[in-house]
Enzyme design. Structure first.
Site, short mmCIF file in Angstrom:
data_model
loop_
_atom_site.label_atom_id
_atom_site.label_comp_id
_atom_site.label_asym_id
_atom_site.label_seq_id
_atom_site.Cartn_x
_atom_site.Cartn_y
_atom_site.Cartn_z
N GLY A 12 0.78 -1.24 0.00
CA GLY A 12 0.00 0.00 0.00
C GLY A 12 0.81 1.28 0.00
O GLY A 12 0.32 2.33 0.43
N ASN A 14 1.58 3.11 -2.56
CA ASN A 14 0.92 4.10 -3.42
C ASN A 14 -0.33 4.66 -2.75
O ASN A 14 -0.62 5.85 -2.88
CB ASN A 14 0.58 3.49 -4.78
N MET A 89 -4.45 -6.84 -6.99
CA MET A 89 -4.00 -7.97 -7.81
C MET A 89 -5.16 -8.74 -8.45
O MET A 89 -4.95 -9.80 -9.04
CB MET A 89 -3.13 -8.92 -6.97
N LEU A 92 -10.38 -6.61 -12.71
CA LEU A 92 -11.80 -6.27 -12.67
C LEU A 92 -12.52 -6.79 -13.92
O LEU A 92 -11.98 -6.71 -15.03
CB LEU A 92 -11.98 -4.75 -12.58
N HIS A 108 1.05 1.48 -13.20
CA HIS A 108 1.80 0.30 -13.65
C HIS A 108 3.29 0.66 -13.71
O HIS A 108 3.64 1.73 -14.23
CB HIS A 108 1.29 -0.15 -15.02
N GLU A 141 -11.22 -2.54 -20.57
CA GLU A 141 -11.51 -3.97 -20.39
C GLU A 141 -10.31 -4.87 -20.66
O GLU A 141 -10.39 -6.08 -20.50
CB GLU A 141 -12.72 -4.35 -21.25
N ASP A 144 -3.79 -3.50 -18.40
CA ASP A 144 -2.75 -2.48 -18.56
C ASP A 144 -2.83 -1.80 -19.93
O ASP A 144 -1.84 -1.65 -20.63
CB ASP A 144 -1.34 -3.10 -18.38
N GLU A 173 6.64 6.61 -8.83
CA GLU A 173 5.21 6.29 -8.74
C GLU A 173 4.55 7.17 -7.68
O GLU A 173 3.43 7.66 -7.87
CB GLU A 173 4.99 4.82 -8.36
C1 GRF Z 1 3.42 -0.88 -7.60
O1 GRF Z 1 4.66 -1.18 -8.16
C2 GRF Z 1 2.42 -0.56 -8.69
O2 GRF Z 1 2.98 0.06 -9.79
C3 GRF Z 1 1.90 -1.92 -9.07
O3 GRF Z 1 1.84 -2.64 -7.87
C4 GRF Z 1 2.79 -2.10 -6.94
C5 GRF Z 1 2.02 -1.73 -5.71
O4 GRF Z 1 2.86 -1.32 -4.66
N1 GRF Z 1 0.64 -1.82 -9.75
P1 GRF Z 1 2.25 -0.68 -3.36
O5 GRF Z 1 1.32 -1.73 -2.73
O6 GRF Z 1 1.49 0.55 -3.75
O7 GRF Z 1 3.40 -0.39 -2.47
#
Ligand code: GRF
Length: 201
Positions: A12, A14, A89, A92, A108, A141, A144, A173
């Site tokens: 988490g 992000n 993960m 959808l 991503h 749909e 990525d 990110e």
């Molecule tokens: C990140 O690298 C994001 O780009 C990918 O999954 C990872 C999530 O990391 N979709 P976090 O759980 O936000 O630390």
């Protein structure tokens, strides 16, 4: 103010970057839901620690569309307008994606359309590219695949491993995702086909 839901499955970081920017008043949003398919996700524990509404529902053998119906119920209950996937993960299903056209964002860890799917940073190292990065895109749909809001390049060094490159991309990110969410919440994006244009402040 837009109501934002965040969906995560893991650490988490992000989510924390987005929540930090919201808490600092940099994004006109309120976080109305943090949802996870993993009850033990560290990101969910962090959400609870910060007193955000946090909900965990494990997939538990349900079919994708049945599970997504449960996600939809939580999103509607929370009156979510924008959904940020942050290391969620679970893919959808099309009916759920169609309920929120250009309202679901994902981050991503590569410069899409290169290196979709899992281990994007490892794929970049193996391929030998000299530049990779991260992408915030709308979810459609296909995996990525949707229109790109923002991208940021990150150099790949000769001695990089998947882990060292992932760490360098992750720093970017954490800057990029809050910027993208801010643009969405300020209604500053115009989508024309695949092209997303930003209007001025
Ligand atoms: C990140 O690298 C994001 O780009 C990918 O999954 C990872 C999530 O990391 N979709 P976090 O759980 O936000 O630390």
């Amino acid at each position: 103010m837009k109501n934002v839901a965040i969906l995560l499955s893991g650490r988490g970081s992000n989510f924390m970057a987005l929540a930090g920017a919201v808490e600092e008043g940099k994004i006109p949003a309120r976080i109305v839901l943090v949802f996870s398919d993993q009850p033990e996700a560290p990101g969910l524990a962090e959400a609870r620690r910060r007193s955000y509404p946090a909900v965990a529902i494990p997939v538990g053998g349900r079919k994708r569309e049945a599970y997504d119906q449960l996600i939809l119920e939580e999103l509607l209950k929370a009156r979510a307008e924008i959904i940020c996937l942050a290391g969620f993960m679970h893919i959808l299903s099309p009916p759920l994606v169609r309920r929120f056209p250009n309202r679901i964002l994902n981050i991503h860890p590569s410069l899409l359309p290169s290196f979709t799917g899992l281990h994007a940073q490892g794929q970049a190292v193996k391929w030998g590219v000299k530049v990779s990065g991260c992408t915030v895109h709308f979810v459609d749909e296909q995996l990525d695949h949707g229109p790109i809001l923002l991208q940021r390049a990150v150099p790949v060094r000769d001695d990089d491993t998947e882990e060292t490159l992932a760490a360098r991309i992750l720093e970017e990110e954490h800057r990029l995702y809050p910027e993208a969410l801010r643009l969405v919440c300020e209604d500053r994006l115009r989508i024309e086909g695949r092209r997303v244009r930003t209007t001025k402040d």
